[in-house]
Design a protein around this motif. Structure first.
Motif, PDB file in Angstrom:
ATOM      1  N   MET A   1       0.837  -1.203   0.000  1.00  0.00           N
ATOM      2  CA  MET A   1       0.000   0.000   0.000  1.00  0.00           C
ATOM      3  C   MET A   1       0.870   1.250   0.000  1.00  0.00           C
ATOM      4  O   MET A   1       2.068   1.194   0.248  1.00  0.00           O
ATOM      5  CB  MET A   1      -0.916  -0.004   1.215  1.00  0.00           C
ATOM      6  N   ALA A   2       0.236   2.365  -0.240  1.00  0.00           N
ATOM      7  CA  ALA A   2       0.956   3.625  -0.383  1.00  0.00           C
ATOM      8  C   ALA A   2       1.548   4.088   0.949  1.00  0.00           C
ATOM      9  O   ALA A   2       1.055   3.769   2.037  1.00  0.00           O
ATOM     10  CB  ALA A   2       0.020   4.692  -0.928  1.00  0.00           C
ATOM     11  N   VAL A   3       2.617   4.879   0.833  1.00  0.00           N
ATOM     12  CA  VAL A   3       3.246   5.516   1.991  1.00  0.00           C
ATOM     13  C   VAL A   3       2.713   6.943   2.094  1.00  0.00           C
ATOM     14  O   VAL A   3       2.788   7.711   1.127  1.00  0.00           O
ATOM     15  CB  VAL A   3       4.785   5.534   1.854  1.00  0.00           C
ATOM     16  N   ILE A   4       2.183   7.305   3.257  1.00  0.00           N
ATOM     17  CA  ILE A   4       1.564   8.613   3.459  1.00  0.00           C
ATOM     18  C   ILE A   4       2.295   9.347   4.577  1.00  0.00           C
ATOM     19  O   ILE A   4       2.526   8.786   5.651  1.00  0.00           O
ATOM     20  CB  ILE A   4       0.074   8.470   3.816  1.00  0.00           C
ATOM     21  N   LEU A   5       2.643  10.588   4.323  1.00  0.00           N
ATOM     22  CA  LEU A   5       3.263  11.439   5.328  1.00  0.00           C
ATOM     23  C   LEU A   5       2.202  12.348   5.932  1.00  0.00           C
ATOM     24  O   LEU A   5       1.533  13.097   5.217  1.00  0.00           O
ATOM     25  CB  LEU A   5       4.379  12.284   4.708  1.00  0.00           C
ATOM     26  N   VAL A   6       2.043  12.279   7.251  1.00  0.00           N
ATOM     27  CA  VAL A   6       1.118  13.140   7.984  1.00  0.00           C
ATOM     28  C   VAL A   6       1.941  14.192   8.722  1.00  0.00           C
ATOM     29  O   VAL A   6       2.826  13.855   9.518  1.00  0.00           O
ATOM     30  CB  VAL A   6       0.270  12.338   8.985  1.00  0.00           C
ATOM     31  N   VAL A   7       1.650  15.464   8.465  1.00  0.00           N
ATOM     32  CA  VAL A   7       2.390  16.571   9.096  1.00  0.00           C
ATOM     33  C   VAL A   7       1.414  17.371   9.954  1.00  0.00           C
ATOM     34  O   VAL A   7       0.573  18.104   9.440  1.00  0.00           O
ATOM     35  CB  VAL A   7       3.047  17.486   8.035  1.00  0.00           C
ATOM     36  N   ASP A   8       1.534  17.213  11.271  1.00  0.00           N
ATOM     37  CA  ASP A   8       0.644  17.907  12.206  1.00  0.00           C
ATOM     38  C   ASP A   8       1.321  17.912  13.566  1.00  0.00           C
ATOM     39  O   ASP A   8       1.914  16.910  13.970  1.00  0.00           O
ATOM     40  CB  ASP A   8      -0.717  17.200  12.287  1.00  0.00           C
ATOM     41  N   ASP A   9       1.235  19.037  14.272  1.00  0.00           N
ATOM     42  CA  ASP A   9       1.907  19.139  15.569  1.00  0.00           C
ATOM     43  C   ASP A   9       1.009  18.748  16.737  1.00  0.00           C
ATOM     44  O   ASP A   9       1.453  18.756  17.881  1.00  0.00           O
ATOM     45  CB  ASP A   9       2.438  20.563  15.792  1.00  0.00           C
ATOM     46  N   GLU A  10      -0.246  18.381  16.460  1.00  0.00           N
ATOM     47  CA  GLU A  10      -1.154  17.964  17.530  1.00  0.00           C
ATOM     48  C   GLU A  10      -1.111  16.444  17.666  1.00  0.00           C
ATOM     49  O   GLU A  10      -1.513  15.719  16.757  1.00  0.00           O
ATOM     50  CB  GLU A  10      -2.576  18.423  17.239  1.00  0.00           C
ATOM     51  N   GLU A  11      -0.655  15.968  18.812  1.00  0.00           N
ATOM     52  CA  GLU A  11      -0.501  14.527  19.003  1.00  0.00           C
ATOM     53  C   GLU A  11      -1.811  13.759  18.847  1.00  0.00           C
ATOM     54  O   GLU A  11      -1.811  12.675  18.241  1.00  0.00           O
ATOM     55  CB  GLU A  11       0.119  14.245  20.376  1.00  0.00           C
ATOM     56  N   LYS A  44      12.395   9.767   2.378  1.00  0.00           N
ATOM     57  CA  LYS A  44      11.476   8.635   2.202  1.00  0.00           C
ATOM     58  C   LYS A  44      10.637   8.722   0.926  1.00  0.00           C
ATOM     59  O   LYS A  44      10.147   7.706   0.442  1.00  0.00           O
ATOM     60  CB  LYS A  44      10.526   8.555   3.400  1.00  0.00           C
ATOM     61  N   GLN A  45      10.415   9.928   0.413  1.00  0.00           N
ATOM     62  CA  GLN A  45       9.631  10.154  -0.793  1.00  0.00           C
ATOM     63  C   GLN A  45       8.263   9.447  -0.744  1.00  0.00           C
ATOM     64  O   GLN A  45       8.006   8.502  -1.498  1.00  0.00           O
ATOM     65  CB  GLN A  45      10.423   9.722  -2.025  1.00  0.00           C
ATOM     66  N   PRO A  46       7.383   9.876   0.159  1.00  0.00           N
ATOM     67  CA  PRO A  46       6.040   9.282   0.267  1.00  0.00           C
ATOM     68  C   PRO A  46       5.216   9.546  -0.985  1.00  0.00           C
ATOM     69  O   PRO A  46       5.578  10.377  -1.832  1.00  0.00           O
ATOM     70  CB  PRO A  46       5.457   9.992   1.491  1.00  0.00           C
ATOM     71  N   GLU A  47       4.084   8.858  -1.072  1.00  0.00           N
ATOM     72  CA  GLU A  47       3.230   8.975  -2.257  1.00  0.00           C
ATOM     73  C   GLU A  47       2.113   9.992  -2.082  1.00  0.00           C
ATOM     74  O   GLU A  47       1.428  10.346  -3.060  1.00  0.00           O
ATOM     75  CB  GLU A  47       2.649   7.608  -2.606  1.00  0.00           C
ATOM     76  N   LEU A  48       1.897  10.470  -0.844  1.00  0.00           N
ATOM     77  CA  LEU A  48       0.890  11.487  -0.582  1.00  0.00           C
ATOM     78  C   LEU A  48       1.214  12.146   0.754  1.00  0.00           C
ATOM     79  O   LEU A  48       1.754  11.503   1.658  1.00  0.00           O
ATOM     80  CB  LEU A  48      -0.513  10.876  -0.557  1.00  0.00           C
ATOM     81  N   VAL A  49       0.867  13.436   0.868  1.00  0.00           N
ATOM     82  CA  VAL A  49       1.115  14.184   2.100  1.00  0.00           C
ATOM     83  C   VAL A  49      -0.193  14.762   2.625  1.00  0.00           C
ATOM     84  O   VAL A  49      -0.950  15.373   1.867  1.00  0.00           O
ATOM     85  CB  VAL A  49       2.121  15.337   1.873  1.00  0.00           C
ATOM     86  N   VAL A  50      -0.441  14.551   3.919  1.00  0.00           N
ATOM     87  CA  VAL A  50      -1.527  15.230   4.626  1.00  0.00           C
ATOM     88  C   VAL A  50      -0.863  16.310   5.462  1.00  0.00           C
ATOM     89  O   VAL A  50      -0.088  16.016   6.371  1.00  0.00           O
ATOM     90  CB  VAL A  50      -2.334  14.263   5.516  1.00  0.00           C
ATOM     91  N   LEU A  51      -1.140  17.582   5.159  1.00  0.00           N
ATOM     92  CA  LEU A  51      -0.338  18.686   5.673  1.00  0.00           C
ATOM     93  C   LEU A  51      -1.188  19.729   6.387  1.00  0.00           C
ATOM     94  O   LEU A  51      -2.070  20.346   5.773  1.00  0.00           O
ATOM     95  CB  LEU A  51       0.409  19.335   4.497  1.00  0.00           C
ATOM     96  N   ASP A  52      -0.919  19.926   7.681  1.00  0.00           N
ATOM     97  CA  ASP A  52      -1.618  20.960   8.436  1.00  0.00           C
ATOM     98  C   ASP A  52      -1.055  22.333   8.058  1.00  0.00           C
ATOM     99  O   ASP A  52       0.154  22.494   7.857  1.00  0.00           O
ATOM    100  CB  ASP A  52      -1.436  20.710   9.934  1.00  0.00           C
ATOM    101  N   ILE A  53      -1.934  23.326   7.964  1.00  0.00           N
ATOM    102  CA  ILE A  53      -1.469  24.684   7.650  1.00  0.00           C
ATOM    103  C   ILE A  53      -0.724  25.304   8.826  1.00  0.00           C
ATOM    104  O   ILE A  53       0.333  25.908   8.671  1.00  0.00           O
ATOM    105  CB  ILE A  53      -2.663  25.571   7.235  1.00  0.00           C
ATOM    106  N   MET A  54      -1.267  25.151  10.034  1.00  0.00           N
ATOM    107  CA  MET A  54      -0.687  25.784  11.223  1.00  0.00           C
ATOM    108  C   MET A  54       0.354  24.875  11.840  1.00  0.00           C
ATOM    109  O   MET A  54       0.037  23.915  12.541  1.00  0.00           O
ATOM    110  CB  MET A  54      -1.793  26.098  12.237  1.00  0.00           C
TER     111      MET A  54
END
Length: 227
Positions: A1-11, A44-54
């Motif tokens: 399955m795809a590799v997804i990068l999640v970027v968020d500072d809220e645990e 790592k070059q993920p296939e999709l990024v979920v990116l928080d603005i703040m």
């Protein structure tokens, strides 16, 4: 399955997304700030990024800007997470090159549906991403629905509800099943949510909502798309 990068500072958001994405079979990478995200992207070059603005330090918009300036990441799908009231940031994100955005608080099921749609576009030749049922056409890539040749405007929840029912016509889904699949556990027990959305959906796709051609009610059980 795809590799997804999640970027968020809220645990809590990190853990919520990790749990739900891994349950769907995705490999999940986590970053708590913009600098860490850019480092993981390069390594790592993920296939999709979920990116928080703040984000602390480098903002999500700046991370997105860096992604789009890097030739090998120009086509990388990026879904932005925004808080309510950040309309200007949404516009800027889309202008810079975000593929989609979703507003907090959000349903994990809705986000996963959008992730699937974006990843399908990377492999358009490998599968048929349309669902055809009688005069009902669901375009999974474009989040578009047409009935009898006419395009119908649906909300994300209405679209996902119709997609679930249409994937297996004739299969009966209880209200609790639909709640879990589409809204997640935060709506557990509130089956009125399903009934309201089915009613709205019928008003949009049925010639006569009181005598539905597509979505059938099984009294005391749930709903199915007529097969």
């Amino acid at each position: 399955m795809a590799v997804i990068l999640v970027v968020d500072d809220e645990e809590p958001i990190q853990e919520l997304l990790r749990f739900n994405l891994e349950k769907e079979g995705y490999q999940v990478l986590m970053a708590a700030d913009g600098s860490e995200a850019l480092g993981i992207l390069e390594e790592k070059q993920p296939e999709l990024v979920v990116l928080d603005i703040m984000l602390p330090g480098i903002s999500g918009l700046e991370v997105l800007n860096q992604i789009r300036k890097t030739p090998k990441f120009v086509e990388l799908p990026v879904i932005m997470l925004t808080a309510k009231g950040e309309e200007i940031d949404k516009v800027l994100g889309l202008e810079i090159g975000a593929d989609d955005y979703i507003t907090k608080p959000f349903s994990p099921r809705e986000l996963i549906a959008r992730i699937r749609a974006r990843l399908r576009r990377l492999k358009p030749s490998e599968e048929n991403n349309d669902i055809l049922r009688q005069d009902l056409h669901i375009d999974l890539d474009r989040f578009r629905v047409s009935v009898r040749g006419e395009y119908i405007e649906l909300t994300p929840k209405e679209f996902e509800l119709l997609r679930v029912l249409a994937t297996y016509p004739g299969k009966v889904y209880t209200r609790d099943e639909l709640l879990e699949r589409i809204w997640g556990y935060e709506y557990a027990g509130d089956t009125r949510t399903v009934d309201v959305h089915v009613r709205h959906l019928r008003q949009k796709i049925e010639k006569d909502p009181s005598n539905p051609e597509y979505i059938e009610t099984l009294r005391g059980i749930g709903y199915r798309l007529k097969g």
